[in-house]
Design a protein around this motif. Structure first.
Motif, PDB file in Angstrom:
ATOM      1  N   HIS A 131     -94.027 -75.147 -31.558  1.00 58.17           N
ATOM      2  CA  HIS A 131     -95.494 -75.208 -31.615  1.00 58.17           C
ATOM      3  C   HIS A 131     -96.042 -74.132 -30.704  1.00 58.17           C
ATOM      4  CE1 HIS A 131     -95.866 -78.825 -34.019  1.00 58.17           C
ATOM      5  NE2 HIS A 131     -94.845 -79.314 -33.334  1.00 58.17           N
ATOM      6  N   PRO A 132     -96.420 -72.970 -31.196  1.00 56.40           N
ATOM      7  CA  PRO A 132     -96.384 -72.556 -32.592  1.00 56.40           C
ATOM      8  C   PRO A 132     -94.968 -72.190 -33.043  1.00 56.40           C
ATOM      9  CG  PRO A 132     -97.163 -70.749 -31.239  1.00 56.40           C
ATOM     10  CD  PRO A 132     -96.972 -71.937 -30.318  1.00 56.40           C
ATOM     11  N   ALA A 133     -94.801 -72.079 -34.344  1.00 56.08           N
ATOM     12  CA  ALA A 133     -93.485 -71.794 -34.914  1.00 56.08           C
ATOM     13  C   ALA A 133     -93.005 -70.393 -34.549  1.00 56.08           C
ATOM     14  CB  ALA A 133     -93.526 -71.937 -36.433  1.00 56.08           C
ATOM     15  N   SER A 134     -91.699 -70.270 -34.386  1.00 51.64           N
ATOM     16  CA  SER A 134     -91.070 -68.964 -34.156  1.00 51.64           C
ATOM     17  C   SER A 134     -90.816 -68.290 -35.501  1.00 51.64           C
ATOM     18  CB  SER A 134     -89.727 -69.142 -33.441  1.00 51.64           C
ATOM     19  OG  SER A 134     -89.898 -69.762 -32.204  1.00 51.64           O
ATOM     20  N   HIS A 135     -90.889 -66.965 -35.484  1.00 53.19           N
ATOM     21  CA  HIS A 135     -90.591 -66.167 -36.671  1.00 53.19           C
ATOM     22  C   HIS A 135     -89.676 -65.029 -36.253  1.00 53.19           C
ATOM     23  CE1 HIS A 135     -93.565 -68.239 -39.107  1.00 53.19           C
ATOM     24  NE2 HIS A 135     -94.317 -68.244 -38.005  1.00 53.19           N
ATOM     25  N   SER A 136     -88.849 -64.573 -37.187  1.00 55.14           N
ATOM     26  CA  SER A 136     -87.906 -63.507 -36.846  1.00 55.14           C
ATOM     27  C   SER A 136     -87.973 -62.374 -37.862  1.00 55.14           C
ATOM     28  CB  SER A 136     -86.466 -64.054 -36.808  1.00 55.14           C
ATOM     29  OG  SER A 136     -86.052 -64.466 -38.095  1.00 55.14           O
ATOM     30  N   GLN A 137     -87.476 -61.238 -37.415  1.00 54.21           N
ATOM     31  CA  GLN A 137     -87.300 -60.076 -38.292  1.00 54.21           C
ATOM     32  C   GLN A 137     -85.981 -59.424 -37.920  1.00 54.21           C
ATOM     33  OE1 GLN A 137     -89.538 -58.721 -40.846  1.00 54.21           O
ATOM     34  NE2 GLN A 137     -87.525 -57.910 -41.303  1.00 54.21           N
TER      35      GLN A 137
ATOM     36  N   PRO B  61     -91.296 -81.632 -37.456  1.00 54.25           N
ATOM     37  CA  PRO B  61     -92.658 -81.285 -37.034  1.00 54.25           C
ATOM     38  C   PRO B  61     -92.943 -81.624 -35.572  1.00 54.25           C
ATOM     39  CG  PRO B  61     -92.678 -83.114 -38.604  1.00 54.25           C
ATOM     40  CD  PRO B  61     -91.261 -82.623 -38.512  1.00 54.25           C
ATOM     41  N   ARG B  62     -92.103 -82.439 -34.947  1.00 55.03           N
ATOM     42  CA  ARG B  62     -92.305 -82.795 -33.538  1.00 55.03           C
ATOM     43  C   ARG B  62     -91.504 -81.914 -32.588  1.00 55.03           C
ATOM     44  NH1 ARG B  62     -91.393 -89.109 -33.286  1.00 55.03           N
ATOM     45  NH2 ARG B  62     -89.375 -88.338 -33.953  1.00 55.03           N
ATOM     46  N   ALA B  63     -90.842 -80.889 -33.102  1.00 49.58           N
ATOM     47  CA  ALA B  63     -90.050 -79.996 -32.241  1.00 49.58           C
ATOM     48  C   ALA B  63     -90.993 -79.214 -31.327  1.00 49.58           C
ATOM     49  CB  ALA B  63     -89.202 -79.048 -33.074  1.00 49.58           C
TER      50      ALA B  63
ATOM     51  N   GLU C   7     -70.934 -72.716 -32.803  1.00 52.89           N
ATOM     52  CA  GLU C   7     -71.350 -73.887 -33.552  1.00 52.89           C
ATOM     53  C   GLU C   7     -70.661 -73.953 -34.902  1.00 52.89           C
ATOM     54  OE1 GLU C   7     -75.620 -73.503 -33.578  1.00 52.89           O
ATOM     55  OE2 GLU C   7     -75.716 -73.702 -31.404  1.00 52.89           O
ATOM     56  N   ASP C   8     -70.181 -75.151 -35.225  1.00 52.32           N
ATOM     57  CA  ASP C   8     -69.621 -75.396 -36.548  1.00 52.32           C
ATOM     58  C   ASP C   8     -70.748 -75.875 -37.465  1.00 52.32           C
ATOM     59  OD1 ASP C   8     -70.105 -78.028 -35.779  1.00 52.32           O
ATOM     60  OD2 ASP C   8     -67.991 -78.559 -35.616  1.00 52.32           O
ATOM     61  N   ARG C   9     -70.401 -76.270 -38.686  1.00 53.77           N
ATOM     62  CA  ARG C   9     -71.423 -76.681 -39.657  1.00 53.77           C
ATOM     63  C   ARG C   9     -72.254 -77.862 -39.152  1.00 53.77           C
ATOM     64  NH1 ARG C   9     -71.508 -75.355 -45.464  1.00 53.77           N
ATOM     65  NH2 ARG C   9     -73.074 -76.969 -45.297  1.00 53.77           N
ATOM     66  N   LEU C  10     -71.623 -78.819 -38.499  1.00 55.79           N
ATOM     67  CA  LEU C  10     -72.356 -79.986 -38.015  1.00 55.79           C
ATOM     68  C   LEU C  10     -73.403 -79.589 -36.983  1.00 55.79           C
ATOM     69  CD1 LEU C  10     -72.900 -83.013 -37.810  1.00 55.79           C
ATOM     70  CD2 LEU C  10     -71.049 -83.144 -36.127  1.00 55.79           C
ATOM     71  N   LEU C  11     -73.021 -78.780 -36.010  1.00 56.66           N
ATOM     72  CA  LEU C  11     -73.978 -78.341 -34.995  1.00 56.66           C
ATOM     73  C   LEU C  11     -75.077 -77.465 -35.594  1.00 56.66           C
ATOM     74  CD1 LEU C  11     -71.631 -77.657 -31.958  1.00 56.66           C
ATOM     75  CD2 LEU C  11     -73.254 -79.541 -32.256  1.00 56.66           C
ATOM     76  N   LEU C  12     -74.707 -76.624 -36.557  1.00 55.17           N
ATOM     77  CA  LEU C  12     -75.722 -75.803 -37.225  1.00 55.17           C
ATOM     78  C   LEU C  12     -76.711 -76.689 -37.970  1.00 55.17           C
ATOM     79  CD1 LEU C  12     -73.542 -72.852 -38.574  1.00 55.17           C
ATOM     80  CD2 LEU C  12     -75.229 -72.768 -36.716  1.00 55.17           C
ATOM     81  N   GLN C  13     -76.204 -77.729 -38.627  1.00 56.06           N
ATOM     82  CA  GLN C  13     -77.088 -78.651 -39.343  1.00 56.06           C
ATOM     83  C   GLN C  13     -78.060 -79.334 -38.382  1.00 56.06           C
ATOM     84  OE1 GLN C  13     -77.179 -79.472 -42.945  1.00 56.06           O
ATOM     85  NE2 GLN C  13     -79.172 -79.991 -42.047  1.00 56.06           N
ATOM     86  N   LEU C  14     -77.566 -79.719 -37.214  1.00 56.40           N
ATOM     87  CA  LEU C  14     -78.441 -80.345 -36.222  1.00 56.40           C
ATOM     88  C   LEU C  14     -79.542 -79.386 -35.765  1.00 56.40           C
ATOM     89  CD1 LEU C  14     -75.797 -82.272 -34.091  1.00 56.40           C
ATOM     90  CD2 LEU C  14     -77.467 -83.251 -35.701  1.00 56.40           C
ATOM     91  N   ARG C  15     -79.191 -78.118 -35.563  1.00 54.59           N
ATOM     92  CA  ARG C  15     -80.205 -77.126 -35.164  1.00 54.59           C
ATOM     93  C   ARG C  15     -81.219 -76.892 -36.272  1.00 54.59           C
ATOM     94  NH1 ARG C  15     -78.054 -71.769 -32.591  1.00 54.59           N
ATOM     95  NH2 ARG C  15     -80.284 -71.399 -32.547  1.00 54.59           N
ATOM     96  N   VAL C  16     -80.749 -76.826 -37.506  1.00 54.85           N
ATOM     97  CA  VAL C  16     -81.666 -76.653 -38.644  1.00 54.85           C
ATOM     98  C   VAL C  16     -82.613 -77.844 -38.729  1.00 54.85           C
ATOM     99  CG1 VAL C  16     -81.770 -76.610 -41.177  1.00 54.85           C
ATOM    100  CG2 VAL C  16     -80.202 -75.080 -39.962  1.00 54.85           C
ATOM    101  N   ASP C  17     -82.072 -79.051 -38.593  1.00 53.91           N
ATOM    102  CA  ASP C  17     -82.916 -80.253 -38.635  1.00 53.91           C
ATOM    103  C   ASP C  17     -83.967 -80.226 -37.525  1.00 53.91           C
ATOM    104  OD1 ASP C  17     -81.441 -81.111 -40.803  1.00 53.91           O
ATOM    105  OD2 ASP C  17     -80.253 -82.567 -39.649  1.00 53.91           O
TER     106      ASP C  17
END
Length: 155
Positions: free
Chosen positions: A76-82, A70-72, A55-65
């Motif tokens: 639901h529930p949110a994922s968390h990482s370590q 809130p409708r993703a 992924e380039d910056r554009l695809l990364l931005q889409l994933r971040v968005d």
């Protein structure tokens, strides 16, 4: 200020674990890429074989968005990482660029489920007036060719 690139790698992982995705994305150079090869360390490039992510910056931005929406449904529930990192090792430093290698464990949890992945991250960083920037983050998963669960966040 550029600082030690090993500290940059640790800070990058902390931003992901804190779900500060916009701040994490800002670490990428304009020509930066996030790459998770399907064959792990055995894969020479992202073009001759499929990848889990390239992924380039554009695809990364889409994933971040998507992650922030809130409708993703997948959040639901949110994922968390370590991220649990071994010390980064500088493999090459030439001019204003540095390549590092960092073995890691990655845990992603969502609801009652949890996945554990391990491997090596290879960062290609470039020096900018404001600090280091990621030209490429390559994540070589251990045993990458096996069936993997759905990974929601960024390794």
């Amino acid at each position: 200020m550029n600082g030690d690139p090993r500290d940059f790698v640790a800070r990058e992982a902390a931003l992901l674990d804190e779900r500060r995705f916009d701040d994490w994305l800002a670490l990428f150079a304009e020509d930066g890429h996030y790459w998770v090869p399907l064959l792990g360390a055995a894969q020479a490039d992202p073009f001759s074989h499929n990848s889990l992510a390239y992924e380039d910056r554009l695809l990364l931005q889409l994933r971040v968005d998507r992650l922030k929406n809130p409708r993703a449904h997948s959040q639901h529930p949110a994922s968390h990482s370590q991220h649990v990192l071994q010390p980064s090792r500088i493999e090459e430093e030439v001019g204003g660029e540095v390549r590092l290698r960092t073995p890691f464990l990655y845990i992603e949890a969502r609801g009652e489920s949890q996945i554990l992945l391990s491997g090596t991250v290879r960062h290609h960083l470039v020096r900018t007036p404001s600090g280091w920037a990621i030209r490429q983050k390559r994540v070589d998963l251990l045993n990458a060719a096996r069936a993997l669960p759905a990974i929601q966040l960024f390794i």
